[in-house]
Scaffold this motif. Structure first.
Motif, PDB file in Angstrom:
ATOM      1  N   GLN A  99     -41.874-103.018  -3.545  1.00 48.80           N
ATOM      2  CA  GLN A  99     -42.511-104.329  -3.631  1.00 48.80           C
ATOM      3  C   GLN A  99     -41.496-105.419  -3.984  1.00 48.80           C
ATOM      4  O   GLN A  99     -41.797-106.611  -3.880  1.00 48.80           O
ATOM      5  N   GLY A 100     -40.308-105.006  -4.360  1.00 55.94           N
ATOM      6  CA  GLY A 100     -39.227-105.952  -4.598  1.00 55.94           C
ATOM      7  C   GLY A 100     -38.514-106.372  -3.326  1.00 55.94           C
ATOM      8  O   GLY A 100     -37.608-107.212  -3.370  1.00 55.94           O
ATOM      9  N   CYS A 101     -38.910-105.799  -2.182  1.00 58.25           N
ATOM     10  CA  CYS A 101     -38.311-106.197  -0.909  1.00 58.25           C
ATOM     11  C   CYS A 101     -38.627-107.660  -0.599  1.00 58.25           C
ATOM     12  O   CYS A 101     -39.730-108.145  -0.887  1.00 58.25           O
ATOM     13  N   PHE A 192     -30.102-100.582  -3.772  1.00 54.09           N
ATOM     14  CA  PHE A 192     -29.811-100.732  -2.344  1.00 54.09           C
ATOM     15  C   PHE A 192     -30.820 -99.935  -1.524  1.00 54.09           C
ATOM     16  O   PHE A 192     -31.342 -98.911  -1.974  1.00 54.09           O
ATOM     17  N   LEU A 193     -31.053-100.394  -0.306  1.00 51.51           N
ATOM     18  CA  LEU A 193     -31.883 -99.690   0.663  1.00 51.51           C
ATOM     19  C   LEU A 193     -30.964 -99.109   1.726  1.00 51.51           C
ATOM     20  O   LEU A 193     -30.309 -99.852   2.458  1.00 51.51           O
ATOM     21  N   VAL A 194     -30.895 -97.786   1.785  1.00 48.68           N
ATOM     22  CA  VAL A 194     -29.912 -97.120   2.648  1.00 48.68           C
ATOM     23  C   VAL A 194     -30.627 -96.167   3.596  1.00 48.68           C
ATOM     24  O   VAL A 194     -31.269 -95.200   3.167  1.00 48.68           O
ATOM     25  N   LEU A 232     -29.113-105.101  -0.168  1.00 50.68           N
ATOM     26  CA  LEU A 232     -29.203-105.177  -1.631  1.00 50.68           C
ATOM     27  C   LEU A 232     -30.649-105.449  -2.004  1.00 50.68           C
ATOM     28  O   LEU A 232     -31.261-106.396  -1.514  1.00 50.68           O
ATOM     29  N   LEU A 233     -31.209-104.637  -2.882  1.00 46.40           N
ATOM     30  CA  LEU A 233     -32.586-104.808  -3.328  1.00 46.40           C
ATOM     31  C   LEU A 233     -32.589-105.581  -4.640  1.00 46.40           C
ATOM     32  O   LEU A 233     -32.109-105.089  -5.659  1.00 46.40           O
ATOM     33  N   GLY A 234     -33.114-106.790  -4.597  1.00 47.31           N
ATOM     34  CA  GLY A 234     -33.043-107.640  -5.780  1.00 47.31           C
ATOM     35  C   GLY A 234     -31.670-108.279  -5.912  1.00 47.31           C
ATOM     36  O   GLY A 234     -30.910-108.362  -4.948  1.00 47.31           O
ATOM     37  N   GLU A 235     -31.334-108.697  -7.128  1.00 45.29           N
ATOM     38  CA  GLU A 235     -30.056-109.350  -7.370  1.00 45.29           C
ATOM     39  C   GLU A 235     -28.992-108.341  -7.769  1.00 45.29           C
ATOM     40  O   GLU A 235     -29.287-107.313  -8.389  1.00 45.29           O
ATOM     41  N   GLU A 236     -27.761-108.646  -7.411  1.00 52.02           N
ATOM     42  CA  GLU A 236     -26.651-107.769  -7.802  1.00 52.02           C
ATOM     43  C   GLU A 236     -26.560-107.705  -9.324  1.00 52.02           C
ATOM     44  O   GLU A 236     -26.628-108.726 -10.014  1.00 52.02           O
ATOM     45  N   GLU A 245     -39.400-103.640 -13.993  1.00 55.60           N
ATOM     46  CA  GLU A 245     -40.537-104.314 -13.371  1.00 55.60           C
ATOM     47  C   GLU A 245     -41.416-103.368 -12.577  1.00 55.60           C
ATOM     48  O   GLU A 245     -42.643-103.470 -12.604  1.00 55.60           O
ATOM     49  N   TRP A 246     -40.798-102.409 -11.854  1.00 58.66           N
ATOM     50  CA  TRP A 246     -41.557-101.599 -10.914  1.00 58.66           C
ATOM     51  C   TRP A 246     -41.653-100.116 -11.256  1.00 58.66           C
ATOM     52  O   TRP A 246     -42.552 -99.436 -10.771  1.00 58.66           O
TER      53      TRP A 246
END
Length: 392
Positions: A99-101, A192-194, A232-236, A245-246
């Motif tokens: 949901q952070g996407c 990260f989304l890999v 990158l998922l969210g902030e670095e 959060e999730w």
């Protein structure tokens, strides 16, 4: 104070219970024997789960999910928990962290996961970093290429990554820098989304586990694995914020599934004790059999209430990490004691593979380890208890 379930919640429990008994129980023996869920069987279970609205029940309605609140989800997990873990995990609950996407990430990863077109897995644990997540060594180094743009080069290893063999993509956490704190340098973690077919990523079977036949752990190796900056998922450096959060309530899943499995174990044990005769009477008439089960019935009900209480608090925006820890600790420890007592009640037959009792006993052992060991749960609870009194 209202303890009764609503009519809608009762319907949910009944629907999931019937699905588990009709669609999952019949295939447990096969999975226990082969250590696999056949692809065609998984596809059929998924199809029926989607038709019933049970798939991605944890995701919001606006993205196509079931939109269950925390209490509803705990009830669903509790009923699914009665079944073999590999089978019930086919009825996927994609990781909440998706949901952070943002932006194009939603179309590429979130929405396909909700529809059942793609399956995710979560990769945090490393050989030297279990509960101590910040000590992970897998690194993602940012680089800029004038032609290809910004990207990250990932190197490192993950292990105990559940169902990575069935996943299409990985939600990876890696070190992207360090920051100074009062206690010295500390790793900054990023998500990260890999995609699993990314060059430089190798997925291998992990060591054979005694618990949860058909549900495998894997090892992931990253060797100059390059992912685009928009993966990158969210902030670095804000990976811990994402987790908070999730992922904070994931321990509720362990608690709820432990309660569900415990209810099934208790039912089978009571049935056996009521019909198994020794010295001319059912063994349930002996206090040495009935009293330990009575004690465990108390613990089971207490664990169930702690789990639903934590879920209710989550829905009210009032839950703490200690609430989740108490539920997981109580439920997982209770399940371990109950499955051990079940073997004792069944006697020699409890250890035979003609009955599922020994399998439940083996499965129960991991619940006190994954998603934070019992010792970690006690640490969380103790810290919350003592923090207001520190320094006095």
């Amino acid at each position: 104070m209202q303890f009764a379930l609503t009519e809608e919640q009762d319907m949910l429990v009944e629907t999931v219970r019937r699905f588990v008994e009709e669609e999952l129980y019949p295939h447990e023996a096969l999975v226990e024997k082969t250590d696999e869920v056949p692809d065609n069987l998984a596809a059929e279970i998924k199809r029926k789960a989607i038709e019933l609205g049970l798939y991605a029940a944890n995701m919001p309605v606006e993205v196509g999910g079931g939109g269950l609140d925390a209490v509803g989800l705990a009830l669903l997990e509790r009923e699914l928990g009665r079944a073999n873990y590999a089978l019930q995990m086919v009825v996927a609950r994609p990781s909440n962290i998706l949901q952070g996407c943002t932006g194009a990430q939603r179309e590429r990863w979130l929405l396909p996961a909700v529809r059942g077109d793609r399956v995710d897995c979560l990769a945090m644990t490393e050989p030297g970093a279990g509960s101590d997540v910040r000590s992970m060594k897998t690194k993602a180094v940012r680089r800029h290429d004038a032609k290809l743009g910004d990207s990250y080069v990932i190197n490192g290893q993950k292990h105990f990554i559940s169902h990575a063999d069935k996943a299409d993509f990985i939600i990876l956490f890696a070190v992207t820098g360090t920051e100074e704190t009062k206690r010295g340098p500390r790793n900054q973690i990023s998500g990260f989304l890999v995609d699993k077919d990314t060059p430089g990523l190798t997925v291998r079977p992990g060591p054979h586990a005694l618990s949860h036949r058909g549900y495998h752990n894997c090892e992931l190796y990253f060797d100059d694995c390059v992912v685009a900056a928009d993966q990158l998922l969210g902030e670095e450096g804000k990976g811990f914020d994402l987790m908070s959060e999730w992922l904070g309530a994931t321990r509720l899943t362990v608690a709820a599934t432990s309660v569900g499995r415990a209810r099934r174990v208790m039912e089978e044990t009571l049935a056996w004790a009521g019909q198994r005769k020794q010295f001319g009477q059912p063994i349930s008439q002996f206090q040495g059999v009935s009293f330990p089960l009575a004690d465990l019935a108390v613990e089971l009900e207490a664990a169930d209430l702690l789990t639903l209480r934590a879920a209710w608090l989550l829905d009210q925006g009032k839950a703490t990490d200690a609430d989740f820890a108490m539920a997981k600790l109580a439920a997982s420890e209770m399940l371990g004691k109950l499955t051990d007592r079940a073997i004792q009640t069944f006697g020699g037959m409890g250890l035979m593979d003609t009955l599922p009792i020994a399998g439940w006993w083996k499965d129960a052992r991991v619940e006190r380890i994954w998603d934070g060991t019992s010792e970690i749960q006690r640490l969380i609870i103790a810290r919350q208890m003592l923090r207001p009194r520190e320094g006095r």
